[in-house]
Design a protein around this motif. Structure first.
Motif, mmCIF file in Angstrom:
data_model
loop_
_atom_site.group_PDB
_atom_site.id
_atom_site.type_symbol
_atom_site.label_atom_id
_atom_site.label_comp_id
_atom_site.label_asym_id
_atom_site.label_seq_id
_atom_site.Cartn_x
_atom_site.Cartn_y
_atom_site.Cartn_z
ATOM 1 N N ALA A 17 47.991 22.759 49.338
ATOM 2 C CA ALA A 17 47.523 21.401 49.610
ATOM 3 C C ALA A 17 47.392 21.108 51.090
ATOM 4 N N GLU A 18 48.222 21.745 51.934
ATOM 5 C CA GLU A 18 48.186 21.422 53.355
ATOM 6 C C GLU A 18 47.011 22.070 54.082
ATOM 7 N N SER A 19 46.225 22.895 53.405
ATOM 8 C CA SER A 19 45.116 23.579 54.082
ATOM 9 C C SER A 19 43.840 23.494 53.259
ATOM 10 N N TRP A 20 43.547 22.301 52.736
ATOM 11 C CA TRP A 20 42.366 22.136 51.917
ATOM 12 C C TRP A 20 41.106 21.843 52.725
ATOM 13 N N GLY A 21 41.244 21.674 54.022
ATOM 14 C CA GLY A 21 40.069 21.470 54.857
ATOM 15 C C GLY A 21 39.369 22.788 55.140
ATOM 16 N N LEU A 22 38.123 22.710 55.591
ATOM 17 C CA LEU A 22 37.376 23.906 55.944
ATOM 18 C C LEU A 22 37.764 24.322 57.368
ATOM 19 N N PRO A 23 38.180 25.568 57.583
ATOM 20 C CA PRO A 23 38.565 26.015 58.931
ATOM 21 C C PRO A 23 37.430 25.807 59.939
ATOM 22 N N GLU A 24 37.807 25.486 61.171
ATOM 23 C CA GLU A 24 36.813 25.210 62.203
ATOM 24 C C GLU A 24 35.921 26.407 62.475
ATOM 25 N N VAL A 25 36.477 27.621 62.359
ATOM 26 C CA VAL A 25 35.677 28.805 62.650
ATOM 27 C C VAL A 25 34.508 28.934 61.681
ATOM 28 N N LEU A 26 34.668 28.447 60.451
ATOM 29 C CA LEU A 26 33.563 28.478 59.495
ATOM 30 C C LEU A 26 32.527 27.411 59.799
ATOM 31 N N LYS A 27 32.953 26.286 60.355
ATOM 32 C CA LYS A 27 32.000 25.238 60.721
ATOM 33 C C LYS A 27 31.122 25.660 61.896
ATOM 34 N N GLN A 28 31.562 26.684 62.631
ATOM 35 C CA GLN A 28 30.794 27.152 63.782
ATOM 36 C C GLN A 28 29.770 28.215 63.411
ATOM 37 N N GLN A 29 29.752 28.632 62.151
ATOM 38 C CA GLN A 29 28.788 29.639 61.709
ATOM 39 C C GLN A 29 27.397 29.022 61.593
ATOM 40 N N SER A 54 40.831 21.697 45.542
ATOM 41 C CA SER A 54 40.608 22.252 46.883
ATOM 42 C C SER A 54 39.137 22.584 47.105
ATOM 43 N N ASP A 55 38.443 23.030 46.047
ATOM 44 C CA ASP A 55 37.017 23.359 46.191
ATOM 45 C C ASP A 55 36.188 22.100 46.475
ATOM 46 N N PHE A 56 36.461 21.031 45.737
ATOM 47 C CA PHE A 56 35.733 19.777 45.981
ATOM 48 C C PHE A 56 35.958 19.284 47.407
ATOM 49 N N LEU A 57 37.190 19.343 47.875
ATOM 50 C CA LEU A 57 37.495 18.858 49.222
ATOM 51 C C LEU A 57 36.820 19.719 50.283
ATOM 52 N N ARG A 58 36.773 21.019 50.053
ATOM 53 C CA ARG A 58 36.121 21.889 51.051
ATOM 54 C C ARG A 58 34.614 21.687 51.055
ATOM 55 N N LEU A 59 34.039 21.465 49.900
ATOM 56 C CA LEU A 59 32.598 21.195 49.860
ATOM 57 C C LEU A 59 32.274 19.911 50.615
ATOM 58 N N ASP A 60 33.126 18.908 50.484
ATOM 59 C CA ASP A 60 32.911 17.661 51.221
ATOM 60 C C ASP A 60 33.085 17.861 52.717
ATOM 61 N N LEU A 90 22.243 35.623 64.595
ATOM 62 C CA LEU A 90 22.709 34.564 63.717
ATOM 63 C C LEU A 90 23.938 35.025 62.938
ATOM 64 N N ALA A 91 24.871 34.093 62.735
ATOM 65 C CA ALA A 91 26.131 34.410 62.064
ATOM 66 C C ALA A 91 26.150 33.794 60.679
ATOM 67 N N LEU A 92 26.343 34.625 59.665
ATOM 68 C CA LEU A 92 26.468 34.188 58.282
ATOM 69 C C LEU A 92 27.854 34.571 57.785
ATOM 70 N N ALA A 93 28.576 33.601 57.235
ATOM 71 C CA ALA A 93 29.908 33.854 56.683
ATOM 72 C C ALA A 93 29.866 33.711 55.171
ATOM 73 N N VAL A 94 30.392 34.710 54.486
ATOM 74 C CA VAL A 94 30.545 34.654 53.031
ATOM 75 C C VAL A 94 32.009 34.341 52.759
ATOM 76 N N VAL A 95 32.257 33.276 52.019
ATOM 77 C CA VAL A 95 33.627 32.786 51.860
ATOM 78 C C VAL A 95 33.885 32.406 50.415
ATOM 79 N N ALA A 96 35.152 32.517 50.030
ATOM 80 C CA ALA A 96 35.560 32.129 48.683
ATOM 81 C C ALA A 96 36.989 31.623 48.723
ATOM 82 N N SER A 97 37.354 30.864 47.710
ATOM 83 C CA SER A 97 38.716 30.370 47.621
ATOM 84 C C SER A 97 39.643 31.470 47.128
ATOM 85 N N GLU A 98 40.911 31.241 47.327
ATOM 86 C CA GLU A 98 41.923 32.194 46.895
ATOM 87 C C GLU A 98 41.808 32.428 45.386
ATOM 88 N N GLY A 99 41.885 33.714 44.997
ATOM 89 C CA GLY A 99 41.772 34.057 43.585
ATOM 90 C C GLY A 99 40.379 34.459 43.171
#
Length: 453
Positions: free
Chosen positions: A156-168, A182-188, A116-125
């Motif tokens: 602003a141009e990369s506020w979506g969640l990368p596809e590689v993370l959706k595959q985890q 950006s956090d709200f948009l990625r959570l959605d 199983l693949a688990l990704a730990v991720v955070a926003s910039e900063g």
């Protein structure tokens, strides 16, 4: 909409009695106007035919229910059906077949295996803790592939969640405070059916407006969508505090095969949605040719009809034939009654919004300017019927696109959506009014044999 009375009751309700009296009075008045005032031959029969058309449009809706795939084999079968649809449409349109790369996409999902693949991720900063902390906290669980993702950009141009993370198989999102757009948009953007948790340092809550962690937690939950309320993990910032906090992930890891199957099913659903978008472009190309043919078949039938008042019935029948072919294009194996109900809702909405009146007035205005050189009086109804077919067909295409593939067609919801679907389709077709007029000129010049006499 006229309700159907219960057969066991012999006494009609007052509302039904009133409607029947109104309908009878309208028919008698229409007969007098058609026969004695307008002197139209067969006025009564024509009025009855029109009444039959109105009844067809206002019959009670039939209920239909469909179940989306809920198992992995069913999803695989659904995706292979989409591949067959691609083959069929690409052959008909004469474009390059792309089955091989799509088959590779399907096989890549099916070959998704453990650990199983688990990704730990955070926003910039936001600083990620050492990976060893998470490895220690998850020690003793089933084999796990842990990845510490790169910080997600706040551009602003990369506020979506990368596809590689959706595959985890699972996500652990370190949430910064205060929250950013950006956090709200990625959570959605995180798939609803993807296991994911939010990790927040409790010390950061102390720094928020309020009196302590509890108040800060309530303020944070008020900002978050409800789906995250029971997936919010408050962390004290220490390595020892991670293990009890990550018990939900431990429970996920205890059933690795079930988790892998759920991931495959989720990825197949995502792949299916992506293919549906590509397939929709091909369907629209095929549909435009069908719509153009159908609208002029309906126009020819209306011109050849001996009674002007039967146009509504002719349009209904013509649209019914078109809808069967549309169901094949959109791969909708629905019963004929379902298509009829959908056509009634959309056709009724189009008539209520005055599509026929608008097109008739526009054609009359054009006839005055054009001197009647091509727009004969007898063709006016035919062209309005063609335009009605065009709008109903376009709105039906939008509805089929919304319900194509695994989506369950909801006829009750369609009843609510019909006015908006028709309005949008009518607006698009009005933008192409000049194209329709050019097609009408070509039809009028090439189809004199369809006209009586």
């Amino acid at each position: 909409m006229l309700p159907v009375p219960f057969l066991g009751s012999l006494s009609p309700s007052p509302a039904l009695t009133g409607r029947l009296l109104m309908a009878g009075g309208t028919l008698l008045l229409g007969q007098w106007v058609c026969a004695d005032v307008l002197h139209l031959p067969g006025g009564g029969l024509g009025l009855l035919a029109a009444g039959a058309g109105v009844w067809w449009l206002s019959r009670p809706a039939a209920q239909a229910s469909f179940k989306a795939p809920t198992t992995l084999p069913a999803w695989v079968s659904q995706c292979r059906q989409v591949l067959d649809q691609f083959d069929q449409l690409e052959t008909q349109l004469g474009v390059e077949a792309l089955r091989a790369p799509r088959e590779q996409q399907l096989e890549a999902v099916l070959n998704h295996s453990g650990p199983l693949a688990l990704a730990v991720v955070a926003s910039e900063g936001v600083e990620l803790p050492p990976s060893a902390w998470f490895e220690t906290a998850l020690l003793g669980a089933s084999s796990l592939s842990l990845s510490m993702a790169k910080p997600l950009s706040t551009a602003a141009e990369s506020w979506g969640l990368p596809e590689v993370l959706k595959q985890q198989d699972a996500l652990l999102f370190l949430l910064p405070l205060p929250l950013r757009a950006s956090d709200f948009l990625r959570l959605d953007d995180i798939p609803v059916d993807q296991p994911a948790w939010l990790l927040v340092q409790g010390g950061l809550l102390d720094q928020q407006p309020g009196d302590g962690v509890d108040v800060g937690r309530r303020a944070l939950m008020a900002q978050l969508p409800e789906r995250w309320h029971d997936r919010l993990l408050l962390w004290d910032g220490s390595s020892q505090g991670l293990r009890p906090l990550l018990q939900p992930i431990h429970r996920l890891l205890r059933q690795p095969q079930r988790s892998l199957d759920n991931t495959r099913q989720r990825l197949l659903a995502s792949l299916h949605r992506s293919w549906q978008g590509e397939l929709e472009q091909l369907r629209r190309e095929r549909f435009r040719a069908l719509l153009q043919r159908s609208q002029w078949l309906v126009a020819g039938a209306v011109v050849a009809s001996p009674l002007p008042s039967t146009d509504l019935v002719v349009v209904a029948v013509g649209n019914g034939l078109m809808l069967r072919e549309m169901a094949q294009i959109w791969n909708c194996p629905w019963r004929a009654e379902v298509l009829q109900v959908a056509a009634r809702h959309l056709g009724g909405a189009a008539l209520a919004q005055g599509v026929v009146e608008w097109s008739g007035q526009a054609l009359l205005g054009l006839a005055k300017l054009d001197g009647g050189s091509w727009l004969a009086a007898g063709a006016l109804q035919a062209l309005s019927a063609a335009y009605l077919t065009r709008v109903v067909g376009a709105s039906m295409a939008d509805w089929m696109a919304m319900n194509a593939g695994v989506a369950e067609p909801d006829l009750e919801r369609l009843k609510q959506q019909a006015p908006l679907l028709v309005a949008k389709a009518a607006e698009r077709e009005r933008l192409d009014w000049s194209g329709f007029l050019q097609q009408a000129r070509d039809w009028a010049q090439s189809g004199p044999s369809l006209r009586p006499g």
